[in-house]
Design a protein around this motif. Structure first.
Motif, PDB file in Angstrom:
ATOM      1  N   THR A 190     118.081 114.472  35.172  1.00 33.72           N
ATOM      2  CA  THR A 190     117.315 115.525  35.836  1.00 33.72           C
ATOM      3  C   THR A 190     118.077 116.837  35.717  1.00 33.72           C
ATOM      4  N   LEU A 191     117.422 117.918  36.084  1.00 38.08           N
ATOM      5  CA  LEU A 191     118.074 119.226  36.094  1.00 38.08           C
ATOM      6  C   LEU A 191     119.276 119.201  37.035  1.00 38.08           C
ATOM      7  N   ALA A 192     119.128 118.564  38.178  1.00 35.00           N
ATOM      8  CA  ALA A 192     120.241 118.458  39.130  1.00 35.00           C
ATOM      9  C   ALA A 192     121.421 117.698  38.514  1.00 35.00           C
ATOM     10  N   ASP A 193     121.136 116.646  37.732  1.00 32.44           N
ATOM     11  CA  ASP A 193     122.195 115.906  37.042  1.00 32.44           C
ATOM     12  C   ASP A 193     122.952 116.813  36.078  1.00 32.44           C
ATOM     13  N   ALA A 194     122.212 117.601  35.303  1.00 35.54           N
ATOM     14  CA  ALA A 194     122.834 118.495  34.320  1.00 35.54           C
ATOM     15  C   ALA A 194     123.694 119.546  35.011  1.00 35.54           C
ATOM     16  N   ILE A 195     123.186 120.137  36.078  1.00 36.54           N
ATOM     17  CA  ILE A 195     123.935 121.151  36.817  1.00 36.54           C
ATOM     18  C   ILE A 195     125.240 120.564  37.337  1.00 36.54           C
ATOM     19  N   GLU A 196     125.158 119.375  37.903  1.00 37.09           N
ATOM     20  CA  GLU A 196     126.353 118.720  38.456  1.00 37.09           C
ATOM     21  C   GLU A 196     127.360 118.371  37.359  1.00 37.09           C
ATOM     22  N   ARG A 197     126.895 117.754  36.280  1.00 40.15           N
ATOM     23  CA  ARG A 197     127.799 117.340  35.189  1.00 40.15           C
ATOM     24  C   ARG A 197     128.492 118.513  34.521  1.00 40.15           C
ATOM     25  N   LEU A 198     127.785 119.651  34.410  1.00 39.54           N
ATOM     26  CA  LEU A 198     128.354 120.821  33.748  1.00 39.54           C
ATOM     27  C   LEU A 198     129.148 121.703  34.709  1.00 39.54           C
ATOM     28  N   GLY A 199     129.119 121.365  35.987  1.00 37.63           N
ATOM     29  CA  GLY A 199     129.852 122.158  36.970  1.00 37.63           C
ATOM     30  C   GLY A 199     129.244 123.533  37.192  1.00 37.63           C
ATOM     31  N   LEU A 200     127.917 123.613  37.125  1.00 36.77           N
ATOM     32  CA  LEU A 200     127.208 124.884  37.290  1.00 36.77           C
ATOM     33  C   LEU A 200     126.597 124.975  38.677  1.00 36.77           C
ATOM     34  N   SER A 201     126.119 126.153  39.019  1.00 43.12           N
ATOM     35  CA  SER A 201     125.349 126.318  40.251  1.00 43.12           C
ATOM     36  C   SER A 201     123.898 126.574  39.847  1.00 43.12           C
ATOM     37  N   GLU A 202     122.993 126.483  40.804  1.00 43.49           N
ATOM     38  CA  GLU A 202     121.578 126.735  40.505  1.00 43.49           C
ATOM     39  C   GLU A 202     121.354 128.164  40.017  1.00 43.49           C
ATOM     40  N   GLU A 203     122.177 129.101  40.487  1.00 37.37           N
ATOM     41  CA  GLU A 203     122.057 130.504  40.069  1.00 37.37           C
ATOM     42  C   GLU A 203     122.440 130.686  38.604  1.00 37.37           C
ATOM     43  N   ASP A 204     123.230 129.763  38.059  1.00 38.15           N
ATOM     44  CA  ASP A 204     123.660 129.835  36.660  1.00 38.15           C
ATOM     45  C   ASP A 204     122.583 129.362  35.699  1.00 38.15           C
ATOM     46  N   VAL A 205     121.571 128.675  36.203  1.00 40.09           N
ATOM     47  CA  VAL A 205     120.592 127.979  35.365  1.00 40.09           C
ATOM     48  C   VAL A 205     119.207 128.602  35.526  1.00 40.09           C
ATOM     49  N   ASP A 206     118.466 128.672  34.435  1.00 39.20           N
ATOM     50  CA  ASP A 206     117.073 129.101  34.488  1.00 39.20           C
ATOM     51  C   ASP A 206     116.254 127.883  34.911  1.00 39.20           C
ATOM     52  N   THR A 207     116.032 127.756  36.212  1.00 35.87           N
ATOM     53  CA  THR A 207     115.338 126.577  36.734  1.00 35.87           C
ATOM     54  C   THR A 207     113.870 126.552  36.315  1.00 35.87           C
ATOM     55  N   GLY A 208     113.296 127.708  36.005  1.00 36.92           N
ATOM     56  CA  GLY A 208     111.921 127.758  35.512  1.00 36.92           C
ATOM     57  C   GLY A 208     111.804 127.146  34.119  1.00 36.92           C
ATOM     58  N   TYR A 209     112.824 127.306  33.317  1.00 37.80           N
ATOM     59  CA  TYR A 209     112.873 126.707  31.974  1.00 37.80           C
ATOM     60  C   TYR A 209     113.101 125.210  32.103  1.00 37.80           C
ATOM     61  N   GLY A 210     113.987 124.845  33.037  1.00 35.59           N
ATOM     62  CA  GLY A 210     114.237 123.439  33.320  1.00 35.59           C
ATOM     63  C   GLY A 210     115.138 122.760  32.304  1.00 35.59           C
ATOM     64  N   LEU A 211     115.167 121.466  32.374  1.00 34.61           N
ATOM     65  CA  LEU A 211     115.918 120.623  31.446  1.00 34.61           C
ATOM     66  C   LEU A 211     114.909 120.060  30.450  1.00 34.61           C
ATOM     67  N   VAL A 212     115.077 120.375  29.181  1.00 31.34           N
ATOM     68  CA  VAL A 212     114.097 120.007  28.164  1.00 31.34           C
ATOM     69  C   VAL A 212     114.643 118.868  27.306  1.00 31.34           C
ATOM     70  N   LEU A 213     113.922 117.770  27.277  1.00 35.67           N
ATOM     71  CA  LEU A 213     114.308 116.628  26.454  1.00 35.67           C
ATOM     72  C   LEU A 213     114.028 116.951  24.985  1.00 35.67           C
ATOM     73  N   ILE A 214     115.071 116.891  24.167  1.00 41.60           N
ATOM     74  CA  ILE A 214     114.941 117.189  22.748  1.00 41.60           C
ATOM     75  C   ILE A 214     114.864 115.901  21.930  1.00 41.60           C
ATOM     76  N   ASP A 215     115.765 114.963  22.204  1.00 42.41           N
ATOM     77  CA  ASP A 215     115.806 113.698  21.461  1.00 42.41           C
ATOM     78  C   ASP A 215     116.130 112.569  22.432  1.00 42.41           C
ATOM     79  N   PRO A 216     115.127 111.787  22.832  1.00 40.99           N
ATOM     80  CA  PRO A 216     115.351 110.729  23.814  1.00 40.99           C
ATOM     81  C   PRO A 216     116.313 109.641  23.333  1.00 40.99           C
TER      82      PRO A 216
END
Length: 103
Positions: free
Chosen positions: A35-61
């Motif tokens: 999830t987007l929350a998983d990515a933010i946590e793993r990368l050590g980012l905050s919600e302000e660092d991420v374009d939450t409207g763009y979201g987390l996009v699956l490229i290659d499952p």
């Protein structure tokens, strides 16, 4: 988790304090069903660092490859990034479509 780099033009959007913030794309490997929350946590980012409207996009499952749009500063801190050029028309607008021959 893998991150890759390429950086020409960058997208800009209004920041929280009215100034423009430059955004870049990151490609990351995450577990299936991440999830987007998983990515933010793993990368050590905050919600302000991420374009939450763009979201987390699956490229290659099969590879667990995802795209994530982050601020340029966050991208530098978290790892290499891709550019995110603005998509817009090329050249001046035409008054009418060109005519096609009937050959």
């Amino acid at each position: 988790m893998t991150k890759e780099v390429n950086k020409p033009d960058l997208m800009q959007e209004p920041g929280p304090e009215g100034g423009a913030r430059r955004l870049v794309l990151m490609t990351v490997r995450l577990p299936r069903e991440a999830t987007l929350a998983d990515a933010i946590e793993r990368l050590g980012l905050s919600e302000e660092d991420v374009d939450t409207g763009y979201g987390l996009v699956l490229i290659d499952p099969d590879e667990g490859l995802y795209g994530l749009r982050v601020t340029e500063e966050a991208g530098r801190a978290a790892g290499p990034t891709f550019s995110d050029p603005r998509i817009e028309p090329y050249g001046p607008p035409r008054a009418s479509p060109p005519r096609r021959s009937r050959d």
